[in-house]
Design an enzyme around this catalytic site. Structure first.
Site, PDB file in Angstrom:
ATOM      1  N   CYS A  96      -5.575  -3.031   2.223  1.00 55.99           N
ATOM      2  CA  CYS A  96      -5.298  -3.052   3.665  1.00 55.99           C
ATOM      3  C   CYS A  96      -6.548  -3.281   4.524  1.00 55.99           C
ATOM      4  O   CYS A  96      -7.076  -4.377   4.588  1.00 55.99           O
ATOM      5  CB  CYS A  96      -4.579  -1.757   4.043  1.00 55.99           C
ATOM      6  N   GLU A 117       0.833  -1.193   0.000  1.00 49.26           N
ATOM      7  CA  GLU A 117       0.000   0.000   0.000  1.00 49.26           C
ATOM      8  C   GLU A 117       0.875   1.253   0.000  1.00 49.26           C
ATOM      9  O   GLU A 117       1.874   1.329   0.716  1.00 49.26           O
ATOM     10  CB  GLU A 117      -0.885  -0.025   1.254  1.00 49.26           C
ATOM     11  N   LYS A 167      -9.281   3.215  -2.375  1.00 47.06           N
ATOM     12  CA  LYS A 167      -9.707   2.706  -1.069  1.00 47.06           C
ATOM     13  C   LYS A 167     -10.927   3.463  -0.562  1.00 47.06           C
ATOM     14  O   LYS A 167     -10.957   4.692  -0.570  1.00 47.06           O
ATOM     15  CB  LYS A 167      -8.530   2.848  -0.092  1.00 47.06           C
TER      16      LYS A 167
END
Length: 274
Positions: free
Chosen positions: A150, A45, A115
């Site tokens: 994540c 990430e 995200k």
């Protein structure tokens, strides 16, 4: 696309705010992965940008754009090494800032996942939630790759949506700190097994700001077995994935007598997701 897919994850360090350095280092990691036969390589990430920023201004200063020279350089590296990558970065879209991961190959950017689920940590304190509801599943040479980032592993709906949309693999770039050991040890295996997909998890094992990263980058098979785990070692780890296993949504313990088909046996009409 081939049934035997050589896939790898990169457990590699990042220099906060130094996109040029991280991009230069990426070349060496891709060369190592190519030497091992990898056709798809997943980076952590925010690999290009770093993560533990203290202000939105600092995070924005290290953000890049989809059409910028940085992802073009990644494309050239993919062409040189005959592979595709999933790479994380902070993305600037007009006035918006996103925590993103791009699927890039020799012909350019195949797609970008932004995200949606943000913990209160690092750059995620400052990024914007993306617009739209597109599902992040992209065609690659090794099969269909879904992308989550994540913290999104904590939301089972994310992985299920990717799997229902045809993903053979779920790539999960992460910046898991040492406090996230539960995710690395258990969530990865459960998400892979409940969705019959390969999980490709790329974390870090270095430190940044006041965060110590956990390591444990890993590749999990569709039955929840750990194919390889990097522990706390820096470098590239690789596995050979039988893509057909991700497309077989059944388990036959004894043919005709003891078989499980969790995919077929779903009852969506009875579920309440909102």
């Amino acid at each position: 696309m081939t049934e035997d897919a050589y896939v790898a994850v990169a457990q590699v360090p990042v220099v906060l705010g130094d996109v040029a350095h991280n991009l230069a280092a990426m070349s060496g990691w891709m060369e190592e992965a190519a030497a091992k036969g990898a056709k798809l390589l997943v980076f952590p990430e925010c690999y290009l940008s770093g993560y533990m920023f203290e202000t939105r201004d600092d995070a924005s200063a290290s953000a890049i754009e989809r059409a910028g020279p940085e992802l073009e350089q990644v494309r050239l590296l993919c062409k040189e090494h005959a592979m595709e990558v999933v790479v994380g970065f902070l993305e600037r879209v007009g006035s918006k800032l996103h925590n993103s991961a791009a699927v890039v190959g020799p012909h350019g950017v195949t797609g970008i996942h932004r995200k949606r689920h943000m913990p209160f940590l690092g750059a995620d304190r400052f990024v914007d939630e993306p617009e739209g509801v597109d599902v992040s599943v992209f065609e690659t040479a090794v099969g269909k790759v879904g992308v989550a980032i994540c913290y999104e592993i904590r939301f089972p709906e994310v992985s299920r949506t990717l799997a229902l949309s045809g993903a053979d693999f779920i790539a999960l770039p992460t910046n898991w700190p040492v406090q996230s050991v539960l995710l690395a040890d258990y969530f990865t295996r459960v998400r892979a097994a409940e969705n019959f997909v390969f999980f490709l998890v790329a974390n870090r094992a270095d430190s940044e700001g006041d965060a110590d990263f956990l390591g444990k980058s890993q590749i999990i098979d569709p039955l929840g077995n750990v194919m390889i785990n990097a522990g706390t070692d820096e470098g590239i780890v690789l596995a050979v994935a039988d893509v057909g296993r991700a497309r077989n949504k059944t388990i036959a313990f004894k043919a005709g007598e003891f078989e499980l088909s969790p995919w077929r046996d779903r009852r969506p009409a009875t579920y309440r997701l909102v």
